[in-house]
Design a protein around this motif. Structure first.
Motif, short mmCIF file in Angstrom:
data_model
loop_
_atom_site.label_atom_id
_atom_site.label_comp_id
_atom_site.label_asym_id
_atom_site.label_seq_id
_atom_site.Cartn_x
_atom_site.Cartn_y
_atom_site.Cartn_z
N TYR A 24 0.84 -1.20 0.00
CA TYR A 24 0.00 0.00 0.00
C TYR A 24 0.88 1.25 0.00
O TYR A 24 0.67 2.18 -0.79
N ARG A 25 1.89 1.26 0.87
CA ARG A 25 2.79 2.41 0.94
C ARG A 25 3.58 2.59 -0.35
O ARG A 25 3.74 3.71 -0.84
N LEU A 26 4.06 1.50 -0.93
CA LEU A 26 4.82 1.59 -2.17
C LEU A 26 3.95 2.11 -3.32
O LEU A 26 4.41 2.93 -4.13
N VAL A 27 2.72 1.65 -3.39
CA VAL A 27 1.81 2.15 -4.41
C VAL A 27 1.52 3.63 -4.16
O VAL A 27 1.52 4.43 -5.10
N ALA A 28 1.31 3.99 -2.92
CA ALA A 28 1.06 5.40 -2.58
C ALA A 28 2.24 6.28 -2.98
O ALA A 28 2.05 7.40 -3.46
N ASP A 29 3.43 5.77 -2.82
CA ASP A 29 4.63 6.54 -3.12
C ASP A 29 4.94 6.63 -4.61
O ASP A 29 5.37 7.68 -5.09
N ALA A 30 4.76 5.52 -5.34
CA ALA A 30 5.26 5.49 -6.72
C ALA A 30 4.26 4.96 -7.75
O ALA A 30 4.60 4.85 -8.92
N HIS A 32 1.13 1.99 -8.97
CA HIS A 32 1.03 0.54 -9.02
C HIS A 32 1.75 -0.09 -10.20
O HIS A 32 2.06 -1.28 -10.18
N GLU A 33 2.05 0.70 -11.20
CA GLU A 33 2.63 0.15 -12.42
C GLU A 33 3.97 -0.53 -12.17
O GLU A 33 4.28 -1.55 -12.77
N ALA A 34 4.77 0.01 -11.28
CA ALA A 34 6.12 -0.51 -11.06
C ALA A 34 6.22 -1.50 -9.89
O ALA A 34 7.28 -2.06 -9.66
N LEU A 35 5.14 -1.70 -9.17
CA LEU A 35 5.19 -2.57 -8.00
C LEU A 35 5.50 -4.01 -8.41
O LEU A 35 4.92 -4.53 -9.36
N SER A 36 6.41 -4.63 -7.68
CA SER A 36 6.74 -6.03 -7.94
C SER A 36 6.69 -6.82 -6.64
O SER A 36 6.87 -6.26 -5.56
N MET A 37 6.49 -8.09 -6.77
CA MET A 37 6.49 -8.99 -5.60
C MET A 37 7.87 -8.94 -4.94
O MET A 37 7.98 -8.92 -3.72
N ARG A 38 8.90 -8.93 -5.74
CA ARG A 38 10.26 -8.91 -5.21
C ARG A 38 10.51 -7.63 -4.40
O ARG A 38 11.12 -7.66 -3.34
N GLN A 39 10.03 -6.52 -4.89
CA GLN A 39 10.18 -5.24 -4.19
C GLN A 39 9.51 -5.29 -2.82
O GLN A 39 10.08 -4.85 -1.82
N VAL A 40 8.31 -5.85 -2.76
CA VAL A 40 7.59 -5.96 -1.49
C VAL A 40 8.32 -6.92 -0.57
O VAL A 40 8.52 -6.63 0.61
N ALA A 41 8.73 -8.06 -1.10
CA ALA A 41 9.44 -9.05 -0.28
C ALA A 41 10.73 -8.46 0.29
O ALA A 41 11.05 -8.68 1.47
N ARG A 49 9.44 -15.57 -2.90
CA ARG A 49 8.59 -16.76 -3.01
C ARG A 49 7.63 -16.88 -1.83
O ARG A 49 6.56 -17.45 -1.96
N SER A 50 8.03 -16.35 -0.70
CA SER A 50 7.17 -16.43 0.50
C SER A 50 5.84 -15.70 0.30
O SER A 50 4.82 -16.09 0.87
N LEU A 51 5.86 -14.64 -0.48
CA LEU A 51 4.63 -13.89 -0.71
C LEU A 51 3.59 -14.69 -1.47
O LEU A 51 2.39 -14.46 -1.32
N TYR A 52 4.04 -15.64 -2.27
CA TYR A 52 3.11 -16.44 -3.06
C TYR A 52 2.28 -17.39 -2.20
O TYR A 52 1.30 -17.95 -2.68
N ASN A 53 2.65 -17.54 -0.94
CA ASN A 53 1.81 -18.30 0.00
C ASN A 53 0.56 -17.51 0.39
O ASN A 53 -0.40 -18.08 0.90
N ARG A 58 1.14 -10.97 -8.61
CA ARG A 58 1.20 -9.52 -8.45
C ARG A 58 -0.20 -8.91 -8.52
O ARG A 58 -0.55 -8.01 -7.75
N GLU A 59 -1.02 -9.39 -9.44
CA GLU A 59 -2.37 -8.86 -9.58
C GLU A 59 -3.20 -9.10 -8.32
O GLU A 59 -3.98 -8.25 -7.92
N ALA A 60 -3.02 -10.25 -7.68
CA ALA A 60 -3.74 -10.52 -6.43
C ALA A 60 -3.28 -9.57 -5.33
O ALA A 60 -4.09 -9.12 -4.52
N LEU A 61 -2.00 -9.26 -5.30
CA LEU A 61 -1.48 -8.29 -4.32
C LEU A 61 -2.06 -6.91 -4.61
O LEU A 61 -2.50 -6.21 -3.70
N LEU A 62 -2.10 -6.52 -5.88
CA LEU A 62 -2.69 -5.23 -6.24
C LEU A 62 -4.18 -5.20 -5.90
O LEU A 62 -4.69 -4.18 -5.43
N ASP A 63 -4.87 -6.30 -6.12
CA ASP A 63 -6.29 -6.37 -5.73
C ASP A 63 -6.44 -6.18 -4.22
O ASP A 63 -7.38 -5.51 -3.76
N ALA A 64 -5.54 -6.75 -3.45
CA ALA A 64 -5.61 -6.61 -1.99
C ALA A 64 -5.37 -5.16 -1.58
O ALA A 64 -6.04 -4.64 -0.67
#
Length: 185
Positions: A24-30, A32-41, A49-53, A58-64
């Motif tokens: 949420y913070r990363l999207v707020a800052d920059a 959603h286009e550039a957000l990656s699972m690796r960046q969040v992890a 890989r832990s985030l995939y649990n 990525r789309e599911a994370l953006l939906d959340a």
């Protein structure tokens, strides 16, 4: 952006919650286009890989993240009592959280059935619009049309204002114009 050091233990705590807050913070800052699972992890301090649990992709994370934003907006709109107040609160939220709002309106309605929590959050916002703008409208098709008109007006006005196309001096002027237009619907 600084990253946290990798954890030395397997257990993280509430990884899903922390990942969502960071996303949420990363999207707020920059945006959603550039957000990656690796960046969040990396920001959380876990292997990506832990985030995939917790998030299918990525789309599911953006939906959340969008779900969280719609929940916040719905809570604000639930406090409104008039159409002018609804318009003002909606516009203020969108302009104060431009990148989050950009994510919210980027979620395709047709795929929301795959994300029941996002769909429910969006419907909370729609329910608030119906409460304010559809009080005397009985027919479901007319209620739907009234809500669509309001959202087309709000989205269009916010988009044009954000792009610098509307010749309005301030957010207050935008709110006044949109409120006046919504009163004629």
């Amino acid at each position: 952006m600084t990253t946290r050091p990798r954890r030395t233990t397997y257990r993280h705590g509430n990884l899903k919650s922390e990942a969502l807050a960071i996303a949420y913070r990363l999207v707020a800052d920059a945006g959603h286009e550039a957000l990656s699972m690796r960046q969040v992890a990396d920001a959380v301090g876990v292997a990506h890989r832990s985030l995939y649990n917790h998030f299918e992709d990525r789309e599911a994370l953006l939906d959340a993240v969008a779900t969280e934003a719609y929940e916040r907006l719905a809570a604000i709109l639930a406090e409104t009592q008039t159409s002018d107040d609804y318009v003002a609160q909606y516009v203020r939220f969108a302009l104060a959280h431009r990148t989050i709002y950009g994510l919210m309106v980027s979620r395709p309605h047709g795929t929301m059935k795959n994300s029941p929590s996002l769909q429910a959050a969006v419907h909370k916002v729609i329910t608030e619009a119906m409460r304010i703008f559809c009080g005397d409208i009985e027919a479901p098709s007319e209620r739907r049309r009234a809500v669509m008109k309001i959202y087309i007006l709000l989205y269009g006005g916010i988009s044009l204002y954000g792009a610098g196309i509307l010749d309005l001096p301030s957010e207050t002027a935008l709110i006044a114009e949109l409120s006046a237009m919504s009163a004629k619907m």
